[in-house]
Design a protein around this motif. Structure first.
Motif, short mmCIF file in Angstrom:
data_model
loop_
_atom_site.label_atom_id
_atom_site.label_comp_id
_atom_site.label_asym_id
_atom_site.label_seq_id
_atom_site.Cartn_x
_atom_site.Cartn_y
_atom_site.Cartn_z
N MET A 149 -0.12 2.53 -10.95
CA MET A 149 0.28 1.13 -11.09
C MET A 149 -0.75 0.16 -10.51
O MET A 149 -0.69 -1.04 -10.78
N GLU A 150 -1.69 0.67 -9.71
CA GLU A 150 -2.67 -0.22 -9.08
C GLU A 150 -3.55 -0.87 -10.15
O GLU A 150 -4.08 -0.20 -11.02
N GLN A 151 -3.70 -2.19 -10.07
CA GLN A 151 -4.49 -2.97 -11.03
C GLN A 151 -4.08 -2.64 -12.47
O GLN A 151 -4.92 -2.56 -13.37
N THR A 152 -2.78 -2.49 -12.68
CA THR A 152 -2.26 -2.19 -14.01
C THR A 152 -1.10 -3.13 -14.32
O THR A 152 -0.22 -3.34 -13.48
N GLY A 153 -1.10 -3.69 -15.53
CA GLY A 153 0.02 -4.50 -15.98
C GLY A 153 0.33 -5.67 -15.05
O GLY A 153 -0.52 -6.51 -14.77
N LEU A 154 1.55 -5.71 -14.55
CA LEU A 154 2.00 -6.80 -13.69
C LEU A 154 1.16 -6.92 -12.43
O LEU A 154 1.01 -8.00 -11.87
N GLN A 161 0.83 -1.21 0.00
CA GLN A 161 0.00 0.00 0.00
C GLN A 161 0.86 1.26 0.00
O GLN A 161 0.50 2.27 -0.61
N ALA A 162 2.00 1.21 0.67
CA ALA A 162 2.92 2.35 0.65
C ALA A 162 3.47 2.56 -0.76
O ALA A 162 3.63 3.71 -1.21
N PHE A 163 3.74 1.48 -1.47
CA PHE A 163 4.18 1.57 -2.87
C PHE A 163 3.09 2.21 -3.73
O PHE A 163 3.36 3.12 -4.53
N LEU A 164 1.84 1.74 -3.57
CA LEU A 164 0.75 2.27 -4.38
C LEU A 164 0.42 3.72 -4.05
O LEU A 164 -0.03 4.47 -4.92
N LYS A 165 0.66 4.11 -2.82
CA LYS A 165 0.38 5.49 -2.41
C LYS A 165 1.15 6.48 -3.27
O LYS A 165 0.65 7.57 -3.61
N HIS A 166 2.37 6.12 -3.63
CA HIS A 166 3.22 7.01 -4.43
C HIS A 166 3.21 6.63 -5.91
O HIS A 166 3.86 7.31 -6.72
N ASN A 167 2.50 5.55 -6.25
CA ASN A 167 2.45 5.09 -7.65
C ASN A 167 1.03 4.61 -7.97
O ASN A 167 0.82 3.47 -8.36
N GLN A 168 0.07 5.50 -7.78
CA GLN A 168 -1.34 5.11 -7.93
C GLN A 168 -1.65 4.58 -9.32
O GLN A 168 -2.55 3.75 -9.49
#
Length: 296
Positions: A106-111, A97-104
Motif C-alpha cells: 500500500m505504500e505510495q499506492t492509490g490513496l 509506519q506500523a500500518f505499512l509494515k504489515h501492508n507494504q
C-alpha cells in the motif's frame, strides 16, 4: 549556503501528546484558516454532512458527504471551507509506519500515493456504516487508558478499507510487478527529487534500463520518470512560493535548480505562469489569514 525556506512554512504539530486523535469537524473551528500549511502527522478527513472546499497541493477538491481524504505528513494543504460535520483522524508517523509494515503493497499506492491526483475515496453506503462503526470504536478507545495495539488495529482497518476501495474505484492493479516497481520508484523520487531529476539515476537503482523504466512510467502514470520528478519539484516550488518570503534564489537552491533563472523557466513551463505571478496570487490570502491555535 544553508536554506531555511522549508522551515518557514506554517507547521502544525499534533494538538496533544496523544499519538492518535479523533476530532469532530462540526463546530470545532470559528473560521477556517486560509493559509497553506503542513502537518507533522498524517490525517484522514471524512465528511459526513454538508460540503466544503479542500486544497491539497494548491488543487481544489470538494468535500462531500461520504468522501474521505488522506493527507500525508508534510503535505501542503488548506481547508477553505469546512463541511457541516465529519471526522478528522490524526495519527503520528509511528502508527502509519506500523500500518505499512504489515501492508507494504500500500505504500505510495492509490490513496497513499503522493503523486495521486485523486487523494480521496467516495465511500458507498455499506462502507459508510462500516466507517462510522470503526471511527466510533476508535474514538471510545482513545478516550480510555492508552491502548496502542487496539488503536493501531482500528486505524489499520480504516486505512485498509479506504485504500482498497480507492484502488477498486480507480481500477488500479494492486499487486502487479509494474505496480510494485512504480511504488519503489515513487519512494525513491520522494527521497531524492531535490537533487536527482534524471531517469538514469532511478533506473540504475531499480536495476532496469532507462528506456524500460520510462515505458513502465508512461504505462502506469501517463508521464515519463523525469516528468514525475518535475511534478514533485513543482509541488514543493508552489508551497515555498505561496507560504514563505524566501527569495527566488533561495528557493532555487533549496530545490536544486542552481539559480533563479532555471526555477523561473521550469515553473513557467509546467505551471503556465511565472513564480512572481503565482506568489502574488497567494500574497493577499497569506496577509489576511488569521491562524488559529487549533487550526488543522
Amino acid at each position: 549556503m544553508n536554506s531555511s525556506a522549508t522551515m518557514q512554512l506554517p507547521f502544525q504539530p499534533m494538538l496533544s501528546d496523544e499519538p492518535i486523535q479523533i476530532i469532530r469537524m462540526g463546530g470545532f473551528f470559528n473560521e477556517p484558516s486560509l493559509l497553506p500549511h503542513r502537518h507533522s502527522f498524517y490525517m484522514l478527513y471524512w465528511t459526513t454532512a454538508g460540503t466544503g472546499l479542500h486544497l491539497i497541493g494548491f488543487r481544489e477538491y470538494e468535500m462531500l458527504p461520504g468522501r474521505v481524504f488522506f493527507l500525508q505528513q508534510n503535505q501542503v494543504h488548506q481547508v477553505v471551507t469546512y463541511p457541516e460535520d465529519g471526522y478528522m483522524v490524526l495519527f503520528n508517523q509511528m502508527y502509519f509506519q506500523a500500518f505499512l509494515k504489515h501492508n507494504q503493497q500500500m505504500e505510495q499506492t492509490g490513496l497513499f500515493d503522493y503523486f495521486n491526483r485523486s487523494p480521496f475515496v467516495d465511500l458507498d453506503e455499506t462502507m459508510m456504516h462500516t466507517f462510522s462503526y470503526i471511527v466510533n470504536m476508535l474514538k471510545e478507545e482513545t478516550a480510555k487508558v492508552y491502548n496502542m495495539p487496539l488503536n493501531q488495529h482500528y486505524l489499520s482497518i480504516l486505512l485498509l478499507y479506504a485504500g482498497k476501495q480507492h484502488l477498486q474505484s480507480n481500477h488500479f492493479t494492486e499487486n502487479s510487478v509494474q505496480a510494485d516497481l512504480m511504488r519503489k520508484l515513487k519512494i525513491l523520487i520522494e527521497a531524492n527529487y531535490k537533487k536527482e531529476r534524471f531517469a538514469p539515476f532511478y533506473s540504475e537503482i531499480l536495476g532496469l534500463p532507462t528506456r524500460k523504466l520510462n515505458e513502465y512510467a508512461m504505462s502506469n502514470m501517463g508521464i515519463m520518470v523525469q516528468d514525475m520528478v518535475a511534478m514533485r519539484r513543482l509541488a514543493e516550488s508552489e508551497a515555498l512560493l505561496a507560504s514563505t518570503d524566501s527569495s527566488f534564489k533561495t528557493i532555487a537552491y533549496e530545490l536544486g535548480f542552481g539559480d533563479s533563472s532555471h526555477l523561473w523557466t521550469f515553473f513557467k513551463k509546467y505551471k503556465g505562469i511565472s513564480p512572481s505571478d503565482f506568489r502574488q496570487k497567494y500574497k493577499q490570502i497569506n496577509e489576511n489569514a488569521q491562524t488559529d491555535k487549533g487550526c488543522i
